[in-house]
Design a protein around this motif. Sequence first.
Motif, mmCIF file in Angstrom:
data_model
loop_
_atom_site.group_PDB
_atom_site.id
_atom_site.type_symbol
_atom_site.label_atom_id
_atom_site.label_comp_id
_atom_site.label_asym_id
_atom_site.label_seq_id
_atom_site.Cartn_x
_atom_site.Cartn_y
_atom_site.Cartn_z
ATOM 1 N N GLY A 48 9.742 38.538 10.724
ATOM 2 C CA GLY A 48 8.864 38.713 11.874
ATOM 3 C C GLY A 48 7.802 39.780 11.719
ATOM 4 N N ARG A 49 7.504 40.165 10.487
ATOM 5 C CA ARG A 49 6.514 41.208 10.227
ATOM 6 C C ARG A 49 5.118 40.737 10.620
ATOM 7 N NH1 ARG A 49 6.007 46.536 9.912
ATOM 8 N NH2 ARG A 49 3.758 46.733 9.752
ATOM 9 N N GLY A 50 4.357 41.573 11.327
ATOM 10 C CA GLY A 50 3.001 41.194 11.720
ATOM 11 C C GLY A 50 2.015 41.426 10.595
ATOM 12 N N LEU A 51 1.362 40.349 10.132
ATOM 13 C CA LEU A 51 0.417 40.434 9.027
ATOM 14 C C LEU A 51 -0.992 40.057 9.476
ATOM 15 C CD1 LEU A 51 2.370 38.702 6.109
ATOM 16 C CD2 LEU A 51 2.243 41.154 6.621
ATOM 17 N N ARG A 52 -1.978 40.745 8.943
ATOM 18 C CA ARG A 52 -3.377 40.343 9.101
ATOM 19 C C ARG A 52 -3.681 39.386 7.961
ATOM 20 N NH1 ARG A 52 -4.217 46.233 10.130
ATOM 21 N NH2 ARG A 52 -4.302 46.476 12.401
ATOM 22 N N VAL A 53 -4.056 38.164 8.293
ATOM 23 C CA VAL A 53 -4.209 37.111 7.284
ATOM 24 C C VAL A 53 -5.528 36.375 7.492
ATOM 25 C CG1 VAL A 53 -1.714 36.801 7.045
ATOM 26 C CG2 VAL A 53 -2.971 35.426 8.709
ATOM 27 N N GLY A 54 -5.783 35.418 6.584
ATOM 28 C CA GLY A 54 -6.958 34.573 6.710
ATOM 29 C C GLY A 54 -8.196 35.211 6.105
ATOM 30 N N THR A 55 -9.312 34.513 6.241
ATOM 31 C CA THR A 55 -10.584 34.995 5.725
ATOM 32 C C THR A 55 -10.943 36.325 6.372
ATOM 33 O OG1 THR A 55 -11.304 32.709 5.445
ATOM 34 C CG2 THR A 55 -13.005 34.399 5.365
ATOM 35 N N TYR A 56 -11.252 37.321 5.545
ATOM 36 C CA TYR A 56 -11.593 38.668 6.009
ATOM 37 C C TYR A 56 -10.475 39.306 6.834
ATOM 38 C CZ TYR A 56 -16.111 36.649 4.807
ATOM 39 O OH TYR A 56 -17.137 35.997 4.149
ATOM 40 N N ARG A 57 -9.240 38.770 6.718
ATOM 41 C CA ARG A 57 -8.066 39.303 7.425
ATOM 42 C C ARG A 57 -8.297 39.369 8.935
ATOM 43 N NH1 ARG A 57 -7.684 38.389 2.743
ATOM 44 N NH2 ARG A 57 -6.554 39.611 1.183
ATOM 45 N N LYS A 58 -8.934 38.359 9.496
ATOM 46 C CA LYS A 58 -9.258 38.348 10.916
ATOM 47 C C LYS A 58 -8.267 37.543 11.749
ATOM 48 C CE LYS A 58 -12.871 41.015 10.862
ATOM 49 N NZ LYS A 58 -12.795 42.351 11.509
ATOM 50 N N SER A 59 -7.182 37.090 11.144
ATOM 51 C CA SER A 59 -6.140 36.393 11.884
ATOM 52 C C SER A 59 -4.860 37.221 11.858
ATOM 53 C CB SER A 59 -5.877 35.007 11.285
ATOM 54 O OG SER A 59 -6.975 34.138 11.489
ATOM 55 N N ASN A 60 -3.961 36.930 12.777
ATOM 56 C CA ASN A 60 -2.693 37.654 12.864
ATOM 57 C C ASN A 60 -1.543 36.665 12.898
ATOM 58 O OD1 ASN A 60 -4.899 39.253 14.355
ATOM 59 N ND2 ASN A 60 -3.319 40.813 14.062
ATOM 60 N N ALA A 61 -0.623 36.793 11.948
ATOM 61 C CA ALA A 61 0.528 35.890 11.882
ATOM 62 C C ALA A 61 1.810 36.692 11.773
ATOM 63 C CB ALA A 61 0.396 34.946 10.689
ATOM 64 N N ARG A 62 2.894 36.079 12.264
ATOM 65 C CA ARG A 62 4.229 36.665 12.127
ATOM 66 C C ARG A 62 5.097 35.673 11.355
ATOM 67 N NH1 ARG A 62 5.167 41.071 15.305
ATOM 68 N NH2 ARG A 62 3.840 41.410 17.127
ATOM 69 N N PRO A 63 5.063 35.706 10.028
ATOM 70 C CA PRO A 63 5.923 34.793 9.277
ATOM 71 C C PRO A 63 7.385 34.978 9.663
ATOM 72 C CG PRO A 63 4.407 35.973 7.814
ATOM 73 C CD PRO A 63 4.313 36.623 9.151
ATOM 74 N N ALA A 64 8.149 33.905 9.569
ATOM 75 C CA ALA A 64 9.592 34.032 9.782
ATOM 76 C C ALA A 64 10.149 35.087 8.836
ATOM 77 C CB ALA A 64 10.276 32.693 9.560
ATOM 78 N N GLY A 65 9.583 35.151 7.641
ATOM 79 C CA GLY A 65 9.954 36.180 6.681
ATOM 80 C C GLY A 65 8.837 36.369 5.676
ATOM 81 N N CYS A 66 8.697 37.568 5.164
ATOM 82 C CA CYS A 66 7.762 37.770 4.053
ATOM 83 C C CYS A 66 8.469 38.620 3.002
ATOM 84 C CB CYS A 66 6.443 38.379 4.503
ATOM 85 S SG CYS A 66 6.522 39.967 5.342
ATOM 86 N N LEU A 67 8.485 38.110 1.792
ATOM 87 C CA LEU A 67 9.165 38.768 0.683
ATOM 88 C C LEU A 67 8.251 39.831 0.085
ATOM 89 C CD1 LEU A 67 11.615 38.865 -1.238
ATOM 90 C CD2 LEU A 67 10.428 37.180 -2.665
ATOM 91 N N ALA A 68 8.756 41.047 0.048
ATOM 92 C CA ALA A 68 7.987 42.170 -0.480
ATOM 93 C C ALA A 68 8.959 43.266 -0.892
ATOM 94 C CB ALA A 68 7.019 42.698 0.588
ATOM 95 N N PRO A 69 8.505 44.263 -1.634
ATOM 96 C CA PRO A 69 9.387 45.393 -1.929
ATOM 97 C C PRO A 69 9.965 45.974 -0.642
ATOM 98 C CG PRO A 69 7.430 45.507 -3.300
ATOM 99 C CD PRO A 69 7.209 44.380 -2.330
ATOM 100 N N SER A 70 11.181 46.481 -0.719
ATOM 101 C CA SER A 70 11.904 46.904 0.487
ATOM 102 C C SER A 70 11.165 47.970 1.280
ATOM 103 C CB SER A 70 13.304 47.394 0.116
ATOM 104 O OG SER A 70 13.231 48.481 -0.793
#
Length: 205
Positions: free
Chosen positions: A82-104
């Motif tokens: 549920g992490r809130g990410l700025r995504v899309g072209t120029y990071r102008k969108s906001n998404a909450r993936p069910a999960g995002c894999l990244a360093p802890s």
Amino acid sequence: MATHEAAPAAADSEDVHASVLSQEQFEELARFGERVDEALRLEFVNGRIREKPMPDGDHAEIIAWLTRLCMKADEGWWLHAGRGLRVGTYRKSNARPAGCLAPSENFVGQGEWTDAEGVLMAVEITSRDHAADRRDRVEKPKAYAETGIPVYLLIDRDTCEVKVHSQPDGGRYEMLLTVPFGKTVALPDPVGIELDTEPLKGWVR
């Protein structure tokens, strides 16, 4: 049987009025919404504000299962839910993936909405709502590819398939691998995990 194909371009034919809110205005709206109701989780993708459905029990089990597999592959990884990410072209969108894999510790010191730097894979799990088809199968792949997230894993509980998007190139993923639940699928680098999808059969409503 697994199927390999070029990922389809996003469809633009749906007649939906896009929001005129700026990203900053949306993020303030999302914060206010959560203060009113903790269960209200909003996303802002492709100029559209949508409520992200609350996860059910099977959804939570899938995230826990996938988290264990990711940590087994690399103890330094974590599937951030549920992490809130700025995504899309120029990071102008906001998404909450069910999960995002990244360093802890990738998001230590970050605010509610952050750039996707360090994210290896975004994960979505379909929910039974009218917007799921466009949101998870069309809008999210486009936004995540534009962001440069290397892998997008869609666990599609409607079709009982796992869809692995990879090789982001601007506005789309160049490769899409689809396998039915029960088969083993290789998640490409930088994830590099063999995923036995047999357990997913038990988490379909």
